[in-house]
Design a protein around this motif. Structure first.
Motif, mmCIF file in Angstrom:
data_model
loop_
_atom_site.group_PDB
_atom_site.id
_atom_site.type_symbol
_atom_site.label_atom_id
_atom_site.label_comp_id
_atom_site.label_asym_id
_atom_site.label_seq_id
_atom_site.Cartn_x
_atom_site.Cartn_y
_atom_site.Cartn_z
ATOM 1 N N ARG A 1 0.824 -1.344 -0.148
ATOM 2 C CA ARG A 1 -0.226 0.047 -0.211
ATOM 3 C C ARG A 1 0.960 1.185 0.227
ATOM 4 O O ARG A 1 0.744 1.998 -0.787
ATOM 5 C CB ARG A 1 -0.619 0.123 1.178
ATOM 6 N N GLN A 2 2.049 1.198 0.888
ATOM 7 C CA GLN A 2 2.907 2.603 0.670
ATOM 8 C C GLN A 2 3.738 2.499 -0.863
ATOM 9 O O GLN A 2 4.175 4.154 -1.048
ATOM 10 C CB GLN A 2 3.707 2.070 1.499
ATOM 11 N N GLU A 3 3.792 1.580 -1.219
ATOM 12 C CA GLU A 3 4.594 1.152 -1.951
ATOM 13 C C GLU A 3 3.610 1.856 -3.567
ATOM 14 O O GLU A 3 4.229 2.946 -4.929
ATOM 15 C CB GLU A 3 5.286 -0.115 -3.127
ATOM 16 N N ALA A 4 2.444 1.855 -3.307
ATOM 17 C CA ALA A 4 1.593 2.335 -4.254
ATOM 18 C C ALA A 4 1.461 3.987 -4.296
ATOM 19 O O ALA A 4 0.851 4.337 -5.302
ATOM 20 C CB ALA A 4 -0.126 1.243 -4.273
ATOM 21 N N LYS A 5 1.209 4.756 -3.548
ATOM 22 C CA LYS A 5 0.789 5.929 -2.209
ATOM 23 C C LYS A 5 2.336 5.928 -3.261
ATOM 24 O O LYS A 5 2.167 7.282 -3.902
ATOM 25 C CB LYS A 5 1.042 6.165 -0.993
ATOM 26 N N ASP A 6 3.765 6.011 -2.440
ATOM 27 C CA ASP A 6 4.851 6.499 -3.227
ATOM 28 C C ASP A 6 4.687 6.505 -5.582
ATOM 29 O O ASP A 6 4.977 7.544 -5.226
ATOM 30 C CB ASP A 6 5.971 5.598 -2.719
ATOM 31 N N PHE A 7 4.215 5.582 -5.588
ATOM 32 C CA PHE A 7 4.163 5.144 -7.090
ATOM 33 C C PHE A 7 3.305 6.605 -7.938
ATOM 34 O O PHE A 7 4.031 7.244 -8.336
ATOM 35 C CB PHE A 7 4.265 3.807 -7.956
#
Length: 451
Positions: A109-115
């Motif tokens: 979820r955090q990786e998706a936000k950063d992306f």
């Protein structure tokens, strides 16, 4: 994309290709009724920082582009911001992808936000490149689904799942079904699982970039190209025919007889035409049938690329061909031998002036071919980059002597190693080699090292 970034992935893909195809039969087969004809490359920092001229030329060669934005949350692609801004400027539809490095549903979820926060919001779609299992908490399907759910909460744009076939069925067989489309890599067979985009090769040459890239085909019976581009005008409907406009500083051109005006509109005198000149610098333009202007210091003027033909001058050792080229028995190129070289061939040869004095040829061991530089690229690096570093693309040897005799080998350097260089040296044949900071020597061939 996975082949370029991870050496182990190539070996793994080759090993499991047959197994993956057979496993896919259990999930049903899909026969593409129609596939796109223009390139659909995926691009990352491995292709370098693109220039305006490269992207302007690229528009004629692609249906759309898929650009890497990040390698997990902790690494942002060096040139993603530059490259995607140029796609937007020149009207090339594009999507962006995140190479997954998440270890759990929470980190997904955090990786998706950063992306999403890092992405260029002109992107037509977003893709998850899931081909490496780093998940240590929970299941891979749960992590992929968490990435999807987070992205869906952030955007209404299309979300695409990417992987190679056997990995997709083994580690994301449930979660991948949630995505709007699946982009499947299989270099041996047409994928046998559902897919709307098929990455079929890692070796497709794009003359606009002077690079080989991964390439994909849109299965238009599943989704037409317009589904991916979301209404952005694509090269499929682009009708302007531009002159070759990918020249570089230091190359040589022959100014045509009918070249009438400089880029600023002033007249080119007859005495300046039908001569060879060295390019001092280049700039991107959109003028007449040219996407590039070339500065000739001896004239003190910019000329349009449409008014010149570029040729290799001097000795360069070997050349990598961008096109199929017929072989001729004479340097006038009037008598075909019946043989030819194909795109991608690396050809050793000597540059010679044609009898007309208006062009150059490459004399190979099999005959003559054109030395027009839109048909080939020199196979060696001929100058140092600002970082003075190179990265090995395959195993190379360090040599104690510059003649590269076998007895001069000192140590083997594996693929992926970064080396510091101090100079590029030229042999009488035109071939080049790098001088390392430790005083040893390595090849300067593009096929072995990358600046």
């Amino acid at each position: 994309m996975f082949i370029t970034q991870h050496p182990w992935a190539r070996r793994l893909a080759q090993t499991v290709a047959m197994v993956g195809a057979m496993a896919g039969l259990a999930w049903g087969s899909q026969t593409p009724v129609q596939a796109s004809t223009l390139a659909i490359p995926d691009i990352s920092e491995w292709q370098g920082k693109l220039t305006a001229s490269q992207v302007a030329n690229l528009k004629n060669q692609v249906s759309f582009v898929i650009n890497r934005r990040q390698y997990g949350s902790s690494y942002v692609d060096l040139y993603a911001a530059n490259n995607t801004a140029l796609y937007a400027k020149y009207g090339i539809p594009f999507g962006e992808y995140d190479y997954a490095r998440f270890t759990s549903a929470a980190s997904a979820r955090q990786e998706a936000k950063d992306f999403y926060n890092r992405s260029n919001k002109n992107a037509q779609f977003y893709a998850l490149d899931f081909e490496e299992n780093d998940v240590t908490s929970g299941t891979t399907n749960a992590a992929v689904k968490a990435w999807y759910d987070e992205m869906r909460s952030l955007t209404d744009k299309k979300l695409i799942f990417y992987s190679y076939q056997s990995f997709a069925t083994s580690y994301a067989n449930t979660a991948r079904q949630s995505f709007d489309a699946q982009w499947i890599a299989n270099y041996s067979y047409t994928p046998t699982i559902n897919h709307a985009l098929w990455q079929y090769t890692d070796h497709n040459y794009l003359s606009a970039l002077g690079e080989y890239t991964d390439n994909s085909k849109a299965i238009t019976s599943v989704h037409p190209v317009s589904w991916w581009t979301d209404g952005v005008t694509t090269a499929l409907s682009h009708t302007t025919s531009y002159a070759y406009s990918s020249y570089k500083k230091g190359q040589h051109i022959y100014l045509h007889k009918n070249a009438s005006s400089y880029q600023d509109g002033t007249k080119i005198p007859t005495s300046a035409r039908q001569k060879f000149y060295k390019i001092s610098k280049v700039k991107s333009v959109a003028q007449s049938k040219s996407l590039q202007a070339l500065y000739i210091s001896s004239l003190g003027k910019w000329v349009l690329s449409q008014d010149a033909s570029g040729y290799w001058v001097g000795q360069h050792g070997s050349f990598t061909l961008k096109h199929k080229l017929n072989l001729y028995s004479d340097s006038s190129l009037s008598k075909k031998t019946g043989s030819y070289y194909v795109k991608g061939d690396q050809v050793a040869g000597k540059v010679v002036l044609a009898p007309s004095g208006k062009s150059y040829r490459i004399k190979t061991k099999l005959g003559y071919i054109s030395a027009n530089n839109q048909y080939s690229n020199h196979a060696y690096y001929e100058s140092l980059n600002s970082s003075r570093q190179i990265k090995t693309k395959k195993k190379v040897y360090q040599y104690a002597g510059s003649s590269f005799k076998k007895r001069q080998r000192v140590v083997a350097v594996p693929k992926g190693k970064t080396l510091t260089v101090t100079a590029v040296k030229k042999r009488s044949t035109g071939s080049r080699y790098f001088v390392l900071s430790n005083g040893r020597y390595v090849t300067a061939l593009h096929s072995y090292v990358k600046e």
